[in-house]
Write a protein that holds these residues in place. Structure first.
Motif, PDB file in Angstrom:
ATOM      1  N   UNK A   9       0.936  -1.309   0.026  1.00 24.80           N
ATOM      2  CA  UNK A   9       0.083  -0.192  -0.368  1.00 24.80           C
ATOM      3  C   UNK A   9       0.891   1.866  -0.012  1.00 24.80           C
ATOM      4  N   UNK A  10       0.526   2.567  -0.529  1.00 24.82           N
ATOM      5  CA  UNK A  10       0.972   3.774  -0.416  1.00 24.82           C
ATOM      6  C   UNK A  10      -0.402   4.587   0.049  1.00 24.82           C
ATOM      7  N   UNK A  11       1.384   5.789   0.623  1.00 21.32           N
ATOM      8  CA  UNK A  11       0.068   6.356   1.969  1.00 21.32           C
ATOM      9  C   UNK A  11       0.629   7.286   2.287  1.00 21.32           C
ATOM     10  N   UNK A  12       0.196   8.803   1.581  1.00 28.54           N
ATOM     11  CA  UNK A  12       0.737  10.029   1.944  1.00 28.54           C
ATOM     12  C   UNK A  12       0.731  10.635   3.583  1.00 28.54           C
ATOM     13  N   UNK A  13       1.496  10.685   4.264  1.00 28.60           N
ATOM     14  CA  UNK A  13       1.520  11.694   5.617  1.00 28.60           C
ATOM     15  C   UNK A  13       1.540  12.667   5.051  1.00 28.60           C
ATOM     16  N   UNK A  14       0.378  14.142   4.569  1.00 25.79           N
ATOM     17  CA  UNK A  14       0.389  15.206   5.075  1.00 25.79           C
ATOM     18  C   UNK A  14       0.362  15.858   6.078  1.00 25.79           C
ATOM     19  N   UNK A  15       1.330  16.712   6.744  1.00 30.51           N
ATOM     20  CA  UNK A  15       1.115  17.403   7.820  1.00 30.51           C
ATOM     21  C   UNK A  15       0.704  19.237   7.342  1.00 30.51           C
TER      22      UNK A  15
END
Length: 160
Positions: A9-15
């Motif tokens: 899986x590909x996850x984006x963690x956006x801050x």
């Protein structure tokens, strides 16, 4: 959806706003862990669990939208984990419409308990779940929840 059978899986963690200043900004409230140290923890978690993680910090709502859309279109992002910070209590309408338009699961994280601050996130209703109030651990818990959601291993998961 069991992505782990076909690919990681590909996850984006956006801050969101001010999160780049972790460890410096009110350490008595947000802790002393810096953004760079948090990134190391999150990448280690991703490596351990077997998913791809991209981390992006921005103080600009427009840059956040561009990164989310690019993550979906160019990188095949499967899920979004985000600390929307101030966007969750003031503004954030364009972030809301972006989340609605991408059709990907969203997990919201906050270092502090938003309810204790008398805040109610304007984005939380779009989330699969919200993790808040556990300090930096909120990120690991939120990323783990997203990974479990994407890999189909979340126990007792409600239909989305």
């Amino acid at each position: 959806m069991n992505l782990t059978a076909t690919r990681a899986p590909r996850v984006l963690l956006l801050q969101g706003p001010n999160m780049n200043y972790l460890g410096k900004r009110q350490p008595e409230v947000y802790g002393s862990t810096t953004a760079a140290e948090l990134d190391v923890l999150c990448h280690a978690h991703a490596a351990e669990k077997g998913y791809e993680l991209d981390i992006f910090y921005t103080n600009s709502e427009g840059a956040a939208l561009d990164r989310i859309y690019a993550a979906v279109e160019d990188k095949g992002m499967d899920g979004l984990v985000m600390n929307p910070a101030a966007w969750s209590v003031g503004g954030g309408a364009s972030i809301r419409y972006c989340i609605l338009s991408i059709g990907k699961p969203y997990v919201e994280v906050h270092i502090r308990n938003q309810y204790a601050m008398k805040n109610v996130s304007t984005l939380a209703d779009l989330a699969v779940g919200v993790v808040q109030g556990f300090g930096i651990d909120s990120y690991i818990l939120g990323l783990d929840a997203m990974f479990r959601h994407l890999s189909g291993t979340a126990a007792g998961r409600a239909a989305v």
